[in-house]
Design a protein around this motif. Structure first.
Motif, PDB file in Angstrom:
ATOM      1  N   THR A  18      30.970  51.893 -18.576  1.00 41.30           N
ATOM      2  CA  THR A  18      29.777  51.384 -17.927  1.00 41.30           C
ATOM      3  C   THR A  18      29.689  51.968 -16.521  1.00 41.30           C
ATOM      4  N   PRO A  19      28.529  52.510 -16.166  1.00 45.41           N
ATOM      5  CA  PRO A  19      28.390  53.054 -14.809  1.00 45.41           C
ATOM      6  C   PRO A  19      28.436  51.919 -13.781  1.00 45.41           C
ATOM      7  N   PRO A  20      28.854  52.234 -12.554  1.00 43.96           N
ATOM      8  CA  PRO A  20      28.893  51.194 -11.519  1.00 43.96           C
ATOM      9  C   PRO A  20      27.509  50.597 -11.289  1.00 43.96           C
ATOM     10  N   GLY A  21      27.475  49.307 -11.035  1.00 43.04           N
ATOM     11  CA  GLY A  21      26.182  48.691 -10.788  1.00 43.04           C
ATOM     12  C   GLY A  21      26.278  47.219 -10.454  1.00 43.04           C
ATOM     13  N   LEU A  22      25.157  46.680 -10.026  1.00 45.30           N
ATOM     14  CA  LEU A  22      25.000  45.284  -9.668  1.00 45.30           C
ATOM     15  C   LEU A  22      23.919  44.716 -10.573  1.00 45.30           C
ATOM     16  N   LEU A  23      24.262  43.701 -11.342  1.00 45.21           N
ATOM     17  CA  LEU A  23      23.331  43.092 -12.284  1.00 45.21           C
ATOM     18  C   LEU A  23      22.968  41.701 -11.798  1.00 45.21           C
ATOM     19  N   VAL A  24      21.672  41.431 -11.690  1.00 41.92           N
ATOM     20  CA  VAL A  24      21.193  40.099 -11.314  1.00 41.92           C
ATOM     21  C   VAL A  24      21.045  39.300 -12.602  1.00 41.92           C
ATOM     22  N   ASN A  25      21.884  38.272 -12.756  1.00 40.11           N
ATOM     23  CA  ASN A  25      21.829  37.437 -13.946  1.00 40.11           C
ATOM     24  C   ASN A  25      20.830  36.297 -13.821  1.00 40.11           C
ATOM     25  N   LEU A  26      20.753  35.723 -12.609  1.00 37.36           N
ATOM     26  CA  LEU A  26      19.965  34.511 -12.414  1.00 37.36           C
ATOM     27  C   LEU A  26      19.686  34.328 -10.930  1.00 37.36           C
ATOM     28  N   GLN A  27      18.521  33.798 -10.600  1.00 39.20           N
ATOM     29  CA  GLN A  27      18.188  33.423  -9.226  1.00 39.20           C
ATOM     30  C   GLN A  27      17.685  31.992  -9.268  1.00 39.20           C
ATOM     31  N   TYR A  28      18.011  31.198  -8.228  1.00 39.20           N
ATOM     32  CA  TYR A  28      17.590  29.802  -8.245  1.00 39.20           C
ATOM     33  C   TYR A  28      17.626  29.191  -6.850  1.00 39.20           C
ATOM     34  N   VAL A  29      16.865  28.116  -6.678  1.00 32.86           N
ATOM     35  CA  VAL A  29      16.903  27.322  -5.456  1.00 32.86           C
ATOM     36  C   VAL A  29      18.076  26.364  -5.615  1.00 32.86           C
ATOM     37  N   LYS A  30      19.085  26.547  -4.780  1.00 33.58           N
ATOM     38  CA  LYS A  30      20.263  25.678  -4.831  1.00 33.58           C
ATOM     39  C   LYS A  30      20.019  24.396  -4.038  1.00 33.58           C
ATOM     40  N   ASP A  31      19.322  24.527  -2.908  1.00 33.63           N
ATOM     41  CA  ASP A  31      19.008  23.360  -2.087  1.00 33.63           C
ATOM     42  C   ASP A  31      17.771  23.689  -1.272  1.00 33.63           C
ATOM     43  N   LEU A  32      16.862  22.724  -1.158  1.00 36.04           N
ATOM     44  CA  LEU A  32      15.643  22.893  -0.384  1.00 36.04           C
ATOM     45  C   LEU A  32      15.320  21.580   0.295  1.00 36.04           C
ATOM     46  N   SER A  33      15.103  21.660   1.599  1.00 37.48           N
ATOM     47  CA  SER A  33      14.781  20.465   2.373  1.00 37.48           C
ATOM     48  C   SER A  33      13.684  20.818   3.366  1.00 37.48           C
ATOM     49  N   ASN A 100      32.162  47.850 -12.586  1.00 41.10           N
ATOM     50  CA  ASN A 100      32.921  49.015 -12.117  1.00 41.10           C
ATOM     51  C   ASN A 100      32.690  49.347 -10.648  1.00 41.10           C
ATOM     52  N   ILE A 101      32.589  48.335  -9.812  1.00 39.00           N
ATOM     53  CA  ILE A 101      32.451  48.544  -8.371  1.00 39.00           C
ATOM     54  C   ILE A 101      33.854  48.665  -7.797  1.00 39.00           C
ATOM     55  N   PRO A 102      34.153  49.721  -7.045  1.00 37.99           N
ATOM     56  CA  PRO A 102      35.477  49.837  -6.425  1.00 37.99           C
ATOM     57  C   PRO A 102      35.749  48.630  -5.519  1.00 37.99           C
ATOM     58  N   GLN A 103      36.988  48.176  -5.487  1.00 41.25           N
ATOM     59  CA  GLN A 103      37.361  46.973  -4.747  1.00 41.25           C
ATOM     60  C   GLN A 103      36.905  47.010  -3.282  1.00 41.25           C
ATOM     61  N   GLU A 104      36.994  48.169  -2.647  1.00 46.45           N
ATOM     62  CA  GLU A 104      36.620  48.255  -1.232  1.00 46.45           C
ATOM     63  C   GLU A 104      35.105  48.115  -1.014  1.00 46.45           C
ATOM     64  N   LEU A 105      34.318  48.187  -2.085  1.00 51.31           N
ATOM     65  CA  LEU A 105      32.868  48.048  -1.964  1.00 51.31           C
ATOM     66  C   LEU A 105      32.349  46.686  -2.427  1.00 51.31           C
ATOM     67  N   VAL A 106      33.229  45.838  -2.961  1.00 46.09           N
ATOM     68  CA  VAL A 106      32.794  44.538  -3.474  1.00 46.09           C
ATOM     69  C   VAL A 106      32.157  43.693  -2.369  1.00 46.09           C
ATOM     70  N   GLU A 107      32.826  43.581  -1.225  1.00 50.06           N
ATOM     71  CA  GLU A 107      32.289  42.752  -0.149  1.00 50.06           C
ATOM     72  C   GLU A 107      30.932  43.248   0.347  1.00 50.06           C
ATOM     73  N   PRO A 108      30.771  44.542   0.678  1.00 51.03           N
ATOM     74  CA  PRO A 108      29.437  44.969   1.117  1.00 51.03           C
ATOM     75  C   PRO A 108      28.362  44.843   0.037  1.00 51.03           C
ATOM     76  N   VAL A 109      28.713  45.024  -1.214  1.00 53.95           N
ATOM     77  CA  VAL A 109      27.724  44.860  -2.279  1.00 53.95           C
ATOM     78  C   VAL A 109      27.269  43.403  -2.333  1.00 53.95           C
ATOM     79  N   LEU A 110      28.225  42.470  -2.250  1.00 52.05           N
ATOM     80  CA  LEU A 110      27.880  41.052  -2.335  1.00 52.05           C
ATOM     81  C   LEU A 110      27.171  40.526  -1.088  1.00 52.05           C
ATOM     82  N   LEU A 111      27.527  41.022   0.085  1.00 51.12           N
ATOM     83  CA  LEU A 111      26.995  40.466   1.323  1.00 51.12           C
ATOM     84  C   LEU A 111      25.888  41.304   1.966  1.00 51.12           C
TER      85      LEU A 111
END
Length: 169
Positions: A18-33, A100-111
């Motif tokens: 599998t080629p490296p990538g970021l897959l969006v599975n779900l988006q949702y409102v966790k909290d709204l006030s 297949n995201i290299p470990q050193e790129l996990v944090e920047p991909v997520l944040l």
């Protein structure tokens, strides 16, 4: 040109990877006030558009092997003539799978990349809730998530900022 072996795989050994990538599975409102502490008086007393302060935070946590929840937290607090006009708080989240995201790129991909994908939807929710609350819609300007992530990684002069807890990945 690649040769194909008898088992259907190409000769370079890359079949089925599998080629490296970021897959969006779900988006949702966790909290709204949304609250208007001084209603209805604030609407009568407000003579001009309120001043709005925006705070933004991004956090991530692993929820399963290769899957992460990323939460974009937005707080908009408006004041008019020194009184609270409204407070809007939104935690907008997504479940992402990293392939297949290299470990050193996990944090920047997520944040950086994940909140960049969530932001337009969160921006729309904040605008709608403030407008529906009787105020001009808060239109958030685009956020440079890379600069935000980089600023959190650099030690700040005089120590860490206790008001901004570090993002987790």
């Amino acid at each position: 040109m690649n040769e194909t072996t008898g088992n259907g795989r190409s000769g370079d050994g890359q079949a089925g990877v599998t080629p490296p990538g970021l897959l969006v599975n779900l988006q949702y409102v966790k909290d709204l006030s949304f609250e208007v502490p001084g209603a209805p008086d604030i609407f009568v007393q407000m003579k001009q558009q309120p001043e709005v302060a925006i705070n933004l935070d991004v956090n991530a946590r692993q929820v399963a092997q290769g899957s992460f929840e990323v939460v974009l937290s937005i707080r908009a607090e408006a004041k008019s003539a020194g009184k609270a006009a409204f407070i809007a708080e939104l935690d907008y989240a997504g479940i992402f799978t990293l392939n297949n995201i290299p470990q050193e790129l996990v944090e920047p991909v997520l944040l950086v990349e994940a909140p960049r994908l969530l932001f337009p939807f969160a921006r729309n929710i904040v605008a709608d809730v403030t407008r529906d609350g009787g105020f001009p819609p808060v239109m958030l300007q685009p956020i440079d998530f890379l600069a935000l992530w980089q600023s959190r990684r650099q030690p700040q002069a005089g120590g860490a900022n206790p008001a901004a807890p570090p993002a987790t990945a």
